[in-house]
Design a protein around this motif. Structure first.
Motif, PDB file in Angstrom:
ATOM      1  N   GLY A  11       1.038  -1.285   0.129  1.00  0.00           N
ATOM      2  CA  GLY A  11       0.047  -0.310   0.121  1.00  0.00           C
ATOM      3  C   GLY A  11       0.880   1.294  -0.026  1.00  0.00           C
ATOM      4  O   GLY A  11       2.088   1.158   0.113  1.00  0.00           O
ATOM      5  N   TYR A  12       0.275   2.439   0.012  1.00  0.00           N
ATOM      6  CA  TYR A  12       0.714   3.648   0.219  1.00  0.00           C
ATOM      7  C   TYR A  12       1.481   3.816   1.184  1.00  0.00           C
ATOM      8  O   TYR A  12       1.767   3.086   2.320  1.00  0.00           O
ATOM      9  CB  TYR A  12      -0.176   4.922  -0.149  1.00  0.00           C
ATOM     10  N   SER A  13       2.612   5.025   1.405  1.00  0.00           N
ATOM     11  CA  SER A  13       3.292   5.260   2.608  1.00  0.00           C
ATOM     12  C   SER A  13       2.529   5.841   3.567  1.00  0.00           C
ATOM     13  O   SER A  13       1.241   6.361   3.305  1.00  0.00           O
ATOM     14  CB  SER A  13       4.085   6.513   2.309  1.00  0.00           C
ATOM     15  N   SER A  14       2.724   5.300   4.730  1.00  0.00           N
ATOM     16  CA  SER A  14       2.035   5.883   6.109  1.00  0.00           C
ATOM     17  C   SER A  14       0.643   5.365   5.856  1.00  0.00           C
ATOM     18  O   SER A  14      -0.204   6.329   6.447  1.00  0.00           O
ATOM     19  CB  SER A  14       2.206   7.130   6.193  1.00  0.00           C
ATOM     20  N   CYS A  15       0.153   4.363   5.647  1.00  0.00           N
ATOM     21  CA  CYS A  15      -1.126   3.649   5.772  1.00  0.00           C
ATOM     22  C   CYS A  15      -1.591   2.927   6.541  1.00  0.00           C
ATOM     23  O   CYS A  15      -2.583   2.297   6.798  1.00  0.00           O
ATOM     24  CB  CYS A  15      -1.491   3.026   4.381  1.00  0.00           C
ATOM     25  N   ILE A 144      -2.732  -8.277   1.336  1.00  0.00           N
ATOM     26  CA  ILE A 144      -3.811  -7.089   1.624  1.00  0.00           C
ATOM     27  C   ILE A 144      -3.119  -5.887   0.969  1.00  0.00           C
ATOM     28  O   ILE A 144      -2.113  -5.636   1.249  1.00  0.00           O
ATOM     29  CB  ILE A 144      -3.834  -6.932   3.428  1.00  0.00           C
ATOM     30  N   PHE A 145      -3.965  -5.144   0.349  1.00  0.00           N
ATOM     31  CA  PHE A 145      -3.686  -3.807  -0.086  1.00  0.00           C
ATOM     32  C   PHE A 145      -4.330  -2.517   0.788  1.00  0.00           C
ATOM     33  O   PHE A 145      -5.493  -2.690   0.851  1.00  0.00           O
ATOM     34  CB  PHE A 145      -4.020  -3.572  -1.599  1.00  0.00           C
ATOM     35  N   MET A 146      -3.362  -1.975   1.304  1.00  0.00           N
ATOM     36  CA  MET A 146      -4.105  -1.107   2.526  1.00  0.00           C
ATOM     37  C   MET A 146      -3.993   0.318   1.794  1.00  0.00           C
ATOM     38  O   MET A 146      -3.170   0.812   1.130  1.00  0.00           O
ATOM     39  CB  MET A 146      -3.171  -1.007   3.487  1.00  0.00           C
ATOM     40  N   THR A 147      -5.226   1.218   2.023  1.00  0.00           N
ATOM     41  CA  THR A 147      -5.492   2.496   1.622  1.00  0.00           C
ATOM     42  C   THR A 147      -5.931   3.327   3.057  1.00  0.00           C
ATOM     43  O   THR A 147      -6.652   2.813   3.801  1.00  0.00           O
ATOM     44  CB  THR A 147      -6.276   2.759   0.541  1.00  0.00           C
ATOM     45  N   ALA A 148      -5.768   4.611   2.828  1.00  0.00           N
ATOM     46  CA  ALA A 148      -6.576   5.300   3.953  1.00  0.00           C
ATOM     47  C   ALA A 148      -6.574   6.837   3.198  1.00  0.00           C
ATOM     48  O   ALA A 148      -5.713   7.307   2.348  1.00  0.00           O
ATOM     49  CB  ALA A 148      -5.725   5.552   5.082  1.00  0.00           C
ATOM     50  N   ARG A 153      -3.537  10.173   6.617  1.00  0.00           N
ATOM     51  CA  ARG A 153      -2.122   9.758   6.627  1.00  0.00           C
ATOM     52  C   ARG A 153      -1.246  10.486   7.079  1.00  0.00           C
ATOM     53  O   ARG A 153      -0.215  10.325   7.829  1.00  0.00           O
ATOM     54  CB  ARG A 153      -1.918   8.938   5.033  1.00  0.00           C
ATOM     55  N   ALA A 154      -1.319  11.833   6.472  1.00  0.00           N
ATOM     56  CA  ALA A 154      -0.206  12.706   6.870  1.00  0.00           C
ATOM     57  C   ALA A 154      -0.429  13.094   8.345  1.00  0.00           C
ATOM     58  O   ALA A 154       0.848  13.235   9.075  1.00  0.00           O
ATOM     59  CB  ALA A 154      -0.592  13.978   5.866  1.00  0.00           C
ATOM     60  N   GLU A 155      -1.571  13.262   8.786  1.00  0.00           N
ATOM     61  CA  GLU A 155      -1.590  13.513  10.201  1.00  0.00           C
ATOM     62  C   GLU A 155      -1.015  12.491  10.978  1.00  0.00           C
ATOM     63  O   GLU A 155      -0.354  12.813  12.183  1.00  0.00           O
ATOM     64  CB  GLU A 155      -3.180  13.809  10.810  1.00  0.00           C
ATOM     65  N   ARG A 156      -1.196  11.377  10.861  1.00  0.00           N
ATOM     66  CA  ARG A 156      -0.699  10.108  11.475  1.00  0.00           C
ATOM     67  C   ARG A 156       0.890  10.214  11.432  1.00  0.00           C
ATOM     68  O   ARG A 156       1.445  10.162  12.475  1.00  0.00           O
ATOM     69  CB  ARG A 156      -1.329   8.496  10.792  1.00  0.00           C
ATOM     70  N   ASN A 176       5.446  15.179   1.187  1.00  0.00           N
ATOM     71  CA  ASN A 176       6.589  14.134   1.067  1.00  0.00           C
ATOM     72  C   ASN A 176       5.855  12.972   0.937  1.00  0.00           C
ATOM     73  O   ASN A 176       6.159  12.457   0.073  1.00  0.00           O
ATOM     74  CB  ASN A 176       7.430  14.009   2.463  1.00  0.00           C
ATOM     75  N   LEU A 177       4.681  12.880   1.406  1.00  0.00           N
ATOM     76  CA  LEU A 177       3.778  11.725   1.415  1.00  0.00           C
ATOM     77  C   LEU A 177       3.066  11.658  -0.229  1.00  0.00           C
ATOM     78  O   LEU A 177       3.299  10.771  -1.027  1.00  0.00           O
ATOM     79  CB  LEU A 177       2.695  11.507   2.110  1.00  0.00           C
ATOM     80  N   ALA A 178       2.680  12.875  -0.607  1.00  0.00           N
ATOM     81  CA  ALA A 178       2.179  13.029  -2.052  1.00  0.00           C
ATOM     82  C   ALA A 178       3.371  12.870  -3.021  1.00  0.00           C
ATOM     83  O   ALA A 178       3.082  11.992  -4.025  1.00  0.00           O
ATOM     84  CB  ALA A 178       1.606  14.620  -2.125  1.00  0.00           C
ATOM     85  N   HIS A 179       4.752  13.198  -2.714  1.00  0.00           N
ATOM     86  CA  HIS A 179       5.507  13.230  -3.757  1.00  0.00           C
ATOM     87  C   HIS A 179       5.973  11.484  -3.748  1.00  0.00           C
ATOM     88  O   HIS A 179       6.036  10.821  -4.854  1.00  0.00           O
ATOM     89  CB  HIS A 179       6.880  13.775  -3.304  1.00  0.00           C
TER      90      HIS A 179
END
Ligand code: DC
Length: 226
Positions: A11-15, A144-148, A153-156, A176-179
């Protein structure tokens, strides 16, 4: 053929991948491997040694000098780079800002995937990353593929980073996450995509306990047969 159980969490970063992966491994006494930590440790080595990412020969030579080891006594990620503990340093911004570029290099990925596959050959394992269900363990029993929600995600992530980076702003983390999302999903080598047989888990509104239960329920048929 070995009949060990492999759980792939992508999944994406920080999910929240690593939170779930750790909880699952702990509950089932499986080995936990944080594949992102490996790319981060390689990035740290490349930064320290000013490896030119565009120079294939330099990259290949540098990779020969990178020796990574996990020692996960408590289901946290403890990783050494050439026998030096780097678990904290790989979470800092210089590494976070450069890890996408390093993990896009084919030679780097080939080497990491080889090492990851070796770890999952005979042991029950939970591995989290971006290409675990697609490239590293396409035969994993559970994917498992995680999303949020990106804001959540940025707040966490911001909350997580603050103790070690008191100056960091929510905006910086969001960017940074979007990048990294963009880089991870658009790179040529093993982009982040959901394996066709991966189950989507959107955890925007789920507690860690609910996520663990979700994974345990999906894994139950394999555990009962095992
Ligand atoms: O999971 P993480 O955010 O610590 O991962 C750091 C970077 O490593 C991420 O930006 C993408 C890359 N990565 C990858 O390309 N493949 C993996 N299996 C794991 C991480």
């Amino acid at each position: 053929m070995s009949n060990n159980i492999v759980v792939a969490i992508d999944g994406y970063s920080s999910c929240g991948k690593s939170t779930l992966a750790k909880a699952l491994a702990k509950k089932l006494h499986f080995i936990y491997v944080d594949s992102g930590a490996m790319y981060r440790a390689v990035t740290l080595y490349f930064l320290r040694n000013q490896v030119n990412l565009k120079d294939e020969q330099q990259v290949a030579l540098a990779l020969q000098d990178v020796h990574l080891n996990f020692h996960s006594r408590d289901y946290e990620t403890h990783i050494t780079l050439n026998d030096e503990e780097v678990s904290d340093e790989i979470r800092l911004m210089p590494v976070s800002e450069n890890v996408s570029a390093v993990s896009a290099i084919k030679l780097v990925r080939t080497e990491m995937v080889k090492q990851q596959q070796r770890m999952g050959q005979s042991e029950n394992i939970v591995m989290d990353g971006r290409d675990i269900g697609t490239m590293v363990f396409p035969e994993a029993q559970l994917k498992i593929f995680m999303t949020a929600d990106p804001k959540v995600r940025a707040e966490r992530r911001h909350k997580e980073l603050l103790p070690k980076n008191p100056e960091i702003t929510l905006e910086e983390v969001f960017e940074n996450l979007a990048h990294r999302d963009y880089a991870d999903t658009t790179r040529v080598e093993s982009p982040l995509i959901r394996a066709e047989d991966a189950i989507i888990l959107d955890n925007t509104n789920l507690t860690p306990e609910q996520q663990l239960q979700f994974a345990l329920d999906k894994l139950a048929p394999f555990l009962n047969n095992g």
